[in-house]
Scaffold this active site. Structure first.
Site, mmCIF file in Angstrom:
data_model
loop_
_atom_site.group_PDB
_atom_site.id
_atom_site.type_symbol
_atom_site.label_atom_id
_atom_site.label_comp_id
_atom_site.label_asym_id
_atom_site.label_seq_id
_atom_site.Cartn_x
_atom_site.Cartn_y
_atom_site.Cartn_z
ATOM 1 N N SER A 240 -71.396 26.274 9.929
ATOM 2 C CA SER A 240 -70.286 26.875 9.531
ATOM 3 C C SER A 240 -70.305 27.910 8.669
ATOM 4 O O SER A 240 -70.014 29.675 8.427
ATOM 5 C CB SER A 240 -69.179 26.367 9.167
ATOM 6 O OG SER A 240 -69.435 25.892 7.783
ATOM 7 N N HIS A 270 -71.370 18.996 12.959
ATOM 8 C CA HIS A 270 -71.162 19.735 11.638
ATOM 9 C C HIS A 270 -69.910 18.582 11.311
ATOM 10 O O HIS A 270 -69.888 17.358 10.930
ATOM 11 C CB HIS A 270 -71.139 20.395 11.878
ATOM 12 C CG HIS A 270 -70.813 21.730 10.493
ATOM 13 N ND1 HIS A 270 -71.511 21.187 9.451
ATOM 14 C CD2 HIS A 270 -70.387 23.266 10.472
ATOM 15 C CE1 HIS A 270 -71.356 22.429 8.680
ATOM 16 N NE2 HIS A 270 -71.146 23.407 8.888
ATOM 17 N N HIS A 317 -79.214 14.080 6.658
ATOM 18 C CA HIS A 317 -79.105 15.435 6.369
ATOM 19 C C HIS A 317 -80.079 16.897 7.363
ATOM 20 O O HIS A 317 -81.442 16.474 7.176
ATOM 21 C CB HIS A 317 -78.369 16.343 5.381
ATOM 22 C CG HIS A 317 -77.526 17.175 5.208
ATOM 23 N ND1 HIS A 317 -78.215 19.010 4.698
ATOM 24 C CD2 HIS A 317 -76.411 17.719 5.187
ATOM 25 C CE1 HIS A 317 -77.709 19.098 4.512
ATOM 26 N NE2 HIS A 317 -76.147 18.658 4.193
ATOM 27 N N ARG A 326 -72.133 15.114 -3.158
ATOM 28 C CA ARG A 326 -70.419 15.435 -2.636
ATOM 29 C C ARG A 326 -69.584 13.651 -2.697
ATOM 30 O O ARG A 326 -69.325 12.712 -2.411
ATOM 31 C CB ARG A 326 -70.317 16.087 -1.826
ATOM 32 C CG ARG A 326 -70.503 17.453 -1.737
ATOM 33 C CD ARG A 326 -71.166 18.174 -0.731
ATOM 34 N NE ARG A 326 -71.689 18.012 0.530
ATOM 35 C CZ ARG A 326 -72.097 18.816 1.407
ATOM 36 N NH1 ARG A 326 -71.182 19.830 1.794
ATOM 37 N NH2 ARG A 326 -72.446 18.230 2.521
ATOM 38 N N ASP A 372 -69.395 13.519 4.750
ATOM 39 C CA ASP A 372 -68.917 12.666 6.112
ATOM 40 C C ASP A 372 -68.403 11.297 5.609
ATOM 41 O O ASP A 372 -67.812 10.822 6.926
ATOM 42 C CB ASP A 372 -69.288 13.411 6.989
ATOM 43 C CG ASP A 372 -69.325 14.752 7.285
ATOM 44 O OD1 ASP A 372 -68.204 15.157 6.489
ATOM 45 O OD2 ASP A 372 -69.681 15.599 8.014
HETATM 46 C C1 LIG Z 1 -76.946 16.103 10.157
HETATM 47 C C2 LIG Z 1 -78.145 15.783 11.437
HETATM 48 C C3 LIG Z 1 -76.887 16.567 12.381
HETATM 49 C C4 LIG Z 1 -79.271 16.669 10.944
HETATM 50 O O1 LIG Z 1 -79.552 16.713 12.329
HETATM 51 P P1 LIG Z 1 -81.365 17.160 11.797
HETATM 52 O O2 LIG Z 1 -81.533 18.139 10.823
HETATM 53 O O3 LIG Z 1 -81.928 17.633 13.285
HETATM 54 O O4 LIG Z 1 -82.039 15.788 11.715
HETATM 55 P P2 LIG Z 1 -83.020 14.886 11.389
HETATM 56 O O5 LIG Z 1 -84.170 16.109 11.758
HETATM 57 O O6 LIG Z 1 -83.486 13.641 10.503
HETATM 58 O O7 LIG Z 1 -83.162 14.270 12.794
HETATM 59 C C5 LIG Z 1 -84.966 13.997 13.679
HETATM 60 C C6 LIG Z 1 -84.593 12.796 14.805
HETATM 61 O O8 LIG Z 1 -83.987 11.843 13.682
HETATM 62 C C7 LIG Z 1 -81.920 11.319 14.322
HETATM 63 N N1 LIG Z 1 -81.580 11.028 13.252
HETATM 64 C C8 LIG Z 1 -81.376 11.888 12.759
HETATM 65 N N2 LIG Z 1 -80.049 11.803 11.229
HETATM 66 C C9 LIG Z 1 -79.512 10.376 12.387
HETATM 67 C C10 LIG Z 1 -78.547 9.078 11.928
HETATM 68 N N3 LIG Z 1 -77.631 9.697 10.979
HETATM 69 N N4 LIG Z 1 -78.596 8.260 13.030
HETATM 70 C C11 LIG Z 1 -79.419 8.172 13.842
HETATM 71 N N5 LIG Z 1 -80.663 9.248 14.013
HETATM 72 C C12 LIG Z 1 -80.570 10.172 12.935
HETATM 73 C C13 LIG Z 1 -81.907 12.415 14.767
HETATM 74 O O9 LIG Z 1 -81.249 12.417 15.908
HETATM 75 C C14 LIG Z 1 -83.041 12.470 15.594
HETATM 76 O O10 LIG Z 1 -83.129 12.587 16.827
HETATM 77 P P3 LIG Z 1 -84.081 12.604 17.378
HETATM 78 O O11 LIG Z 1 -86.073 13.372 17.440
HETATM 79 O O12 LIG Z 1 -84.689 11.778 19.141
HETATM 80 O O13 LIG Z 1 -84.216 14.302 18.144
HETATM 81 C C15 LIG Z 1 -78.185 14.027 11.661
HETATM 82 O O14 LIG Z 1 -78.718 14.120 10.388
HETATM 83 C C16 LIG Z 1 -76.779 13.428 12.117
HETATM 84 O O15 LIG Z 1 -77.085 13.604 13.649
HETATM 85 N N6 LIG Z 1 -76.354 12.603 11.521
HETATM 86 C C17 LIG Z 1 -75.068 12.297 11.795
HETATM 87 C C18 LIG Z 1 -73.618 13.743 11.800
HETATM 88 C C19 LIG Z 1 -73.682 13.704 11.041
HETATM 89 O O16 LIG Z 1 -73.437 12.797 9.973
HETATM 90 N N7 LIG Z 1 -73.479 14.681 10.336
HETATM 91 C C20 LIG Z 1 -72.982 15.393 9.472
HETATM 92 C C21 LIG Z 1 -73.597 16.287 8.221
HETATM 93 S S1 LIG Z 1 -73.323 17.082 6.906
#
Ligand SMILES: CC(C)(COP(=O)(O)OP(=O)(O)OC[C@H]1O[C@@H](n2cnc3c(N)ncnc32)[C@H](O)[C@@H]1OP(=O)(O)O)[C@@H](O)C(=O)NCCC(=O)NCCS
Length: 448
Positions: A240, A270, A317, A326, A372
């Site tokens: 964002s 997000h 994250h 937060r 979240d």
């Molecule tokens: C926030 C988010 C998008 C960050 O993504 P990112 O920077 O790519 O995270 P990572 O580097 O830790 O990801 C590495 C792996 O762990 C997985 N992973 C990360 N968070 C996870 C979670 N909450 N549950 C399960 N798996 C997760 C990813 O999907 C990724 O899998 P892959 O290698 O098969 O693609 C991710 O943690 C997520 O999808 N969280 C859930 C959604 C969420 O809470 N979003 C709000 C963010 S403020």
């Protein structure tokens, strides 16, 4: 000139020579290197943006102008009898770096109040949407429709000096921010309350007025203030913030830029994650027939989600590597005001079981909860059960940080953003050359 604008003007004048010196004397100093993983992998961690408004430390969480969130809550002036500070005071802090005095905040609160009135056509645009439209789509369109109000766009057409761009952007920002609570509550009334709208109360600050227009009694005024404050900014690289900055770099005005950033916020990875959390929890409540699961049952539910290829919403994250402060602030609020709430009990149990499971699974770099995981259950507790609306609440808060950043972008003359792309073939050649130079050694890359 208002106290806020005058102080901002002074800070801008003090800051400009610093940016000028960096560009004049050190323009070719290397800040970071770029790897293949970063080029393909969403530029993760690449140091290529600058902002002084907030900084996200992976282990400590967000700081606004150097202040950690608990300090922000503690130091900013509060309305009489309130637990949470004026949102308007946060804007003063983000823009100037100074904690405002009581009288300075009062002046900003007045500035916001004067600018609240929505043009009639905004109501008409919202009314024209089908009643099944997603609230984020209506929110983005309502902001976009106000573009014709932009002072910056008018001044730019008339011809103004670059050094004055920030001034009309500041006016646009205040005008837009002051109107967002009314826009959001009107969308809420249209979609979920048969159009029964509650008029704004001119005697209330931004947080309290929003609670009033939503028809929710205390302490929802403090929930609103807390919600807007903690969501305001998370440095520049998140989708964002980056979208707002990128669109504004074309000299699109605040309305165009904030509408665009709202669209980025609407994605499930997000801002939308806060409603995903609620959907996921409600699914479990139904399965459990409204009972609190045992630790074993909760672990099974988490594993079932992971084994079906889904992520655990509200956990992980891109930058943070510990529990999001937060999340902690909201958890403290829940412990004080709603500790017997069913969903809070689920959320607290998740806090116990999810991190060890994500660690055991070994994929997520951060197994801890983010903002979240906790925010939706608070809105639910106070009667906003339409969880697709939660991202709109996030969007009001995020607009505060985005507009502050864009005002400073204009003040410091940041240019059009334009990174360079390469083709896959070019990347392969770069990779091969590096591999040959190192005698065929492979990098420490993960197995895919
Ligand atoms: C926030 C988010 C998008 C960050 O993504 P990112 O920077 O790519 O995270 P990572 O580097 O830790 O990801 C590495 C792996 O762990 C997985 N992973 C990360 N968070 C996870 C979670 N909450 N549950 C399960 N798996 C997760 C990813 O999907 C990724 O899998 P892959 O290698 O098969 O693609 C991710 O943690 C997520 O999808 N969280 C859930 C959604 C969420 O809470 N979003 C709000 C963010 S403020």
């Amino acid at each position: 000139m208002s106290v806020l604008k005058e102080r901002l003007n002074q800070k801008i004048e003090e800051h400009r020579p610093r940016t000028r010196k960096l560009m004049q004397d050190y323009c070719d100093v290397v800040v970071d290197k770029v790897t293949v993983a970063q080029v393909i992998g969403g530029m993760r961690g690449l140091k290529s943006l600058v902002t002084d408004i907030s900084y996200l430390d992976p282990l400590e969480g967000i700081r606004y102008r150097g202040y950690a969130l608990p300090e922000v809550i503690q130091k900013l002036p509060k309305p009489p009898g309130a637990e949470m500070p004026y949102v308007e005071g946060l804007y003063f802090l983000l823009l100037t770096g100074d904690i405002p005095t009581e009288s300075e905040v009062t002046e900003v609160v007045d500035e916001f109040r004067k600018r609240r009135i929505l043009p009639r056509y905004v109501y008409e645009v919202i009314d024209a949407f089908p009643s099944f439209s997603p609230p984020m789509a209506i929110f983005s369109a309502a902001i976009l429709t106000m573009q014709r109000e932009s002072f910056f766009a008018k001044k730019y057409q008339g011809g103004i000096s670059k050094s004055d761009y920030w001034d009309s952007t500041f006016e646009d920002s205040l005008n837009l921010l002051a109107k967002l609570p009314e826009v959001a509550s009107y969308i809420y009334a249209k979609l979920y309350r048969d159009g029964k709208r509650i008029q704004s109360n001119p005697n209330l600050d931004m947080g309290a007025n929003f609670a009033h227009m939503m028809g929710i009694p205390k302490p929802y005024d403090d929930v609103s203030r807390l919600n807007f404050i903690i969501h305001a900014d998370h440095e520049s690289g998140n989708v964002s913030a980056h979208t707002g900055h990128l669109v504004a770099s074309t000299l699109s005005d605040i309305y165009l830029s904030v509408s665009a950033m709202i669209n980025g916020l609407a994605g499930p990875l997000h801002g939308l994650a806060n409603q995903e959390v609620l959907r996921w929890l409600q699914d479990l409540v139904e399965k459990m027939d409204g009972q609190v699961p045992t630790e074993g049952e909760m672990k099974q539910f988490v594993w079932d989600t992971l084994n079906s290829g889904q992520v655990i919403p509200g956990y992980g994250h891109a930058v943070l590597r510990k529990t999001d402060p937060r999340y902690t602030l909201q958890r403290e609020f829940c412990q004080t005001h709603m500790k017997d709430d069913l969903l809070f009990q689920y959320t607290d149990l998740l806090y116990k079981v999810v991190p060890p499971i994500l660690k055991e699974q070994g994929k997520a770099k951060n197994p801890w909860p983010n903002v979240d995981a906790q925010s939706g259950i608070i809105h639910w507790h106070y009667g906003i059960t339409e969880y697709e609306f939660y991202t709109v609440l996030f969007g009001i808060g995020r607009s505060i940080g985005i507009t502050a950043n864009i005002i400073w972008d204009r003040a410091l003359g940041y240019p059009l953003e334009r990174p360079k792309s390469v083709t896959t073939e070019m990347l392969e050649k770069i990779a091969l050359k590096a591999s040959e130079a190192s005698g065929g050694k492979k990098g420490k890359c993960k197995e895919l």
